[in-house]
Design a protein around this motif. Sequence first.
Motif, PDB file in Angstrom:
ATOM      1  N   LYS A  83       0.839  -1.193   0.000  1.00  0.00           N
ATOM      2  CA  LYS A  83       0.000   0.000   0.000  1.00  0.00           C
ATOM      3  C   LYS A  83       0.875   1.243   0.000  1.00  0.00           C
ATOM      4  O   LYS A  83       1.980   1.246   0.550  1.00  0.00           O
ATOM      5  CB  LYS A  83      -0.907   0.008   1.232  1.00  0.00           C
ATOM      6  N   GLN A  84       0.358   2.313  -0.613  1.00  0.00           N
ATOM      7  CA  GLN A  84       1.086   3.577  -0.598  1.00  0.00           C
ATOM      8  C   GLN A  84       1.449   3.930   0.834  1.00  0.00           C
ATOM      9  O   GLN A  84       0.716   3.632   1.764  1.00  0.00           O
ATOM     10  CB  GLN A  84       0.252   4.682  -1.225  1.00  0.00           C
ATOM     11  N   GLY A  85       2.598   4.523   1.009  1.00  0.00           N
ATOM     12  CA  GLY A  85       3.072   4.876   2.334  1.00  0.00           C
ATOM     13  C   GLY A  85       4.585   4.847   2.365  1.00  0.00           C
ATOM     14  O   GLY A  85       5.249   4.742   1.335  1.00  0.00           O
ATOM     15  N   THR A  86       5.125   4.928   3.555  1.00  0.00           N
ATOM     16  CA  THR A  86       6.567   4.967   3.753  1.00  0.00           C
ATOM     17  C   THR A  86       6.995   3.751   4.544  1.00  0.00           C
ATOM     18  O   THR A  86       6.409   3.434   5.584  1.00  0.00           O
ATOM     19  CB  THR A  86       6.969   6.259   4.492  1.00  0.00           C
ATOM     20  N   TYR A  87       8.032   3.089   4.061  1.00  0.00           N
ATOM     21  CA  TYR A  87       8.541   1.866   4.677  1.00  0.00           C
ATOM     22  C   TYR A  87      10.030   2.007   4.918  1.00  0.00           C
ATOM     23  O   TYR A  87      10.762   2.453   4.047  1.00  0.00           O
ATOM     24  CB  TYR A  87       8.231   0.651   3.786  1.00  0.00           C
ATOM     25  N   LYS A  88      10.455   1.647   6.109  1.00  0.00           N
ATOM     26  CA  LYS A  88      11.867   1.742   6.479  1.00  0.00           C
ATOM     27  C   LYS A  88      12.478   0.343   6.536  1.00  0.00           C
ATOM     28  O   LYS A  88      11.824  -0.593   6.972  1.00  0.00           O
ATOM     29  CB  LYS A  88      12.006   2.418   7.838  1.00  0.00           C
ATOM     30  N   PRO A  89      13.723   0.213   6.111  1.00  0.00           N
ATOM     31  CA  PRO A  89      14.370  -1.107   6.168  1.00  0.00           C
ATOM     32  C   PRO A  89      14.605  -1.529   7.609  1.00  0.00           C
ATOM     33  O   PRO A  89      14.857  -0.703   8.474  1.00  0.00           O
ATOM     34  CB  PRO A  89      15.680  -0.892   5.422  1.00  0.00           C
ATOM     35  N   THR A  90      14.530  -2.841   7.856  1.00  0.00           N
ATOM     36  CA  THR A  90      14.706  -3.354   9.217  1.00  0.00           C
ATOM     37  C   THR A  90      15.882  -4.298   9.346  1.00  0.00           C
ATOM     38  O   THR A  90      16.236  -4.688  10.450  1.00  0.00           O
ATOM     39  CB  THR A  90      13.429  -4.077   9.675  1.00  0.00           C
ATOM     40  N   ILE A  91      16.500  -4.690   8.243  1.00  0.00           N
ATOM     41  CA  ILE A  91      17.623  -5.627   8.292  1.00  0.00           C
ATOM     42  C   ILE A  91      18.923  -4.850   8.416  1.00  0.00           C
ATOM     43  O   ILE A  91      19.283  -4.075   7.539  1.00  0.00           O
ATOM     44  CB  ILE A  91      17.676  -6.514   7.032  1.00  0.00           C
ATOM     45  N   ASN A  92      19.630  -5.046   9.520  1.00  0.00           N
ATOM     46  CA  ASN A  92      20.908  -4.380   9.740  1.00  0.00           C
ATOM     47  C   ASN A  92      22.014  -5.319   9.279  1.00  0.00           C
ATOM     48  O   ASN A  92      22.232  -6.363   9.873  1.00  0.00           O
ATOM     49  CB  ASN A  92      21.091  -4.036  11.215  1.00  0.00           C
ATOM     50  N   VAL A  93      22.718  -4.941   8.208  1.00  0.00           N
ATOM     51  CA  VAL A  93      23.786  -5.794   7.688  1.00  0.00           C
ATOM     52  C   VAL A  93      25.159  -5.183   7.905  1.00  0.00           C
ATOM     53  O   VAL A  93      26.136  -5.607   7.327  1.00  0.00           O
ATOM     54  CB  VAL A  93      23.587  -6.107   6.185  1.00  0.00           C
ATOM     55  N   GLY A 123       2.476   0.987  -4.560  1.00  0.00           N
ATOM     56  CA  GLY A 123       1.558   1.975  -5.086  1.00  0.00           C
ATOM     57  C   GLY A 123       0.088   1.645  -4.992  1.00  0.00           C
ATOM     58  O   GLY A 123      -0.733   2.302  -5.617  1.00  0.00           O
ATOM     59  N   PHE A 124      -0.293   0.663  -4.214  1.00  0.00           N
ATOM     60  CA  PHE A 124      -1.709   0.329  -4.064  1.00  0.00           C
ATOM     61  C   PHE A 124      -2.378   1.299  -3.086  1.00  0.00           C
ATOM     62  O   PHE A 124      -1.727   1.827  -2.188  1.00  0.00           O
ATOM     63  CB  PHE A 124      -1.865  -1.108  -3.547  1.00  0.00           C
ATOM     64  N   ASN A 125      -3.687   1.504  -3.240  1.00  0.00           N
ATOM     65  CA  ASN A 125      -4.387   2.366  -2.284  1.00  0.00           C
ATOM     66  C   ASN A 125      -4.956   1.567  -1.109  1.00  0.00           C
ATOM     67  O   ASN A 125      -5.466   2.138  -0.166  1.00  0.00           O
ATOM     68  CB  ASN A 125      -5.468   3.216  -2.964  1.00  0.00           C
ATOM     69  N   GLY A 126      -4.904   0.253  -1.175  1.00  0.00           N
ATOM     70  CA  GLY A 126      -5.312  -0.587  -0.052  1.00  0.00           C
ATOM     71  C   GLY A 126      -6.734  -1.097  -0.132  1.00  0.00           C
ATOM     72  O   GLY A 126      -7.259  -1.595   0.868  1.00  0.00           O
ATOM     73  N   THR A 127      -7.360  -1.013  -1.309  1.00  0.00           N
ATOM     74  CA  THR A 127      -8.705  -1.550  -1.475  1.00  0.00           C
ATOM     75  C   THR A 127      -8.795  -2.524  -2.642  1.00  0.00           C
ATOM     76  O   THR A 127      -9.820  -3.176  -2.820  1.00  0.00           O
ATOM     77  CB  THR A 127      -9.732  -0.422  -1.716  1.00  0.00           C
ATOM     78  N   GLU A 128      -7.750  -2.634  -3.429  1.00  0.00           N
ATOM     79  CA  GLU A 128      -7.774  -3.448  -4.646  1.00  0.00           C
ATOM     80  C   GLU A 128      -7.912  -4.936  -4.330  1.00  0.00           C
ATOM     81  O   GLU A 128      -7.366  -5.421  -3.344  1.00  0.00           O
ATOM     82  CB  GLU A 128      -6.483  -3.244  -5.460  1.00  0.00           C
ATOM     83  N   ILE A 129      -8.643  -5.614  -5.214  1.00  0.00           N
ATOM     84  CA  ILE A 129      -8.699  -7.072  -5.140  1.00  0.00           C
ATOM     85  C   ILE A 129      -8.150  -7.686  -6.423  1.00  0.00           C
ATOM     86  O   ILE A 129      -7.909  -8.883  -6.477  1.00  0.00           O
ATOM     87  CB  ILE A 129     -10.128  -7.581  -4.843  1.00  0.00           C
TER      88      ILE A 129
END
Length: 124
Positions: A59-69, A92-98
């Motif tokens: 879904k559209q939004g902001t995502y932060k990486p969680t893997i510390n290498v 890029g989804f709006n969160g309602t698509e099927i």
Amino acid sequence: MKKILLSLLLIATVGIIDAQIYVNASATGTNNGSSWTNAYTDLQQAIYNAPAGSKVWVKQGTYKPTINVSGVLPALKLRHFWLKNGVEVYGGFNGTEIEFNQRNINQSILDESLGFKVDLLWRD
């Protein structure tokens, strides 16, 4: 017996190939990726848990990486998104698509604003 076993194997394979895994940073459900309501809130966790042949819908939004290498030099704050063979990631989804063709591309951002170096790395 062989025909029945092969049929069951084909049915199981088709289910895996067509699987969607959902990611929504603000999901409030069970966070198992089964729907937009129950979507993973962590993109990396969704990729890690996705079986080969699945598609991760973000879904559209902001995502932060969680893997510390960074290993021995944690001060470098090197965090990455690890991609996985056989798993496709679409943002890029709006969160309602099927259906995939319902996607009206919005921004899904991989954020490095906390000083992290963000890379997409491939893993087998």
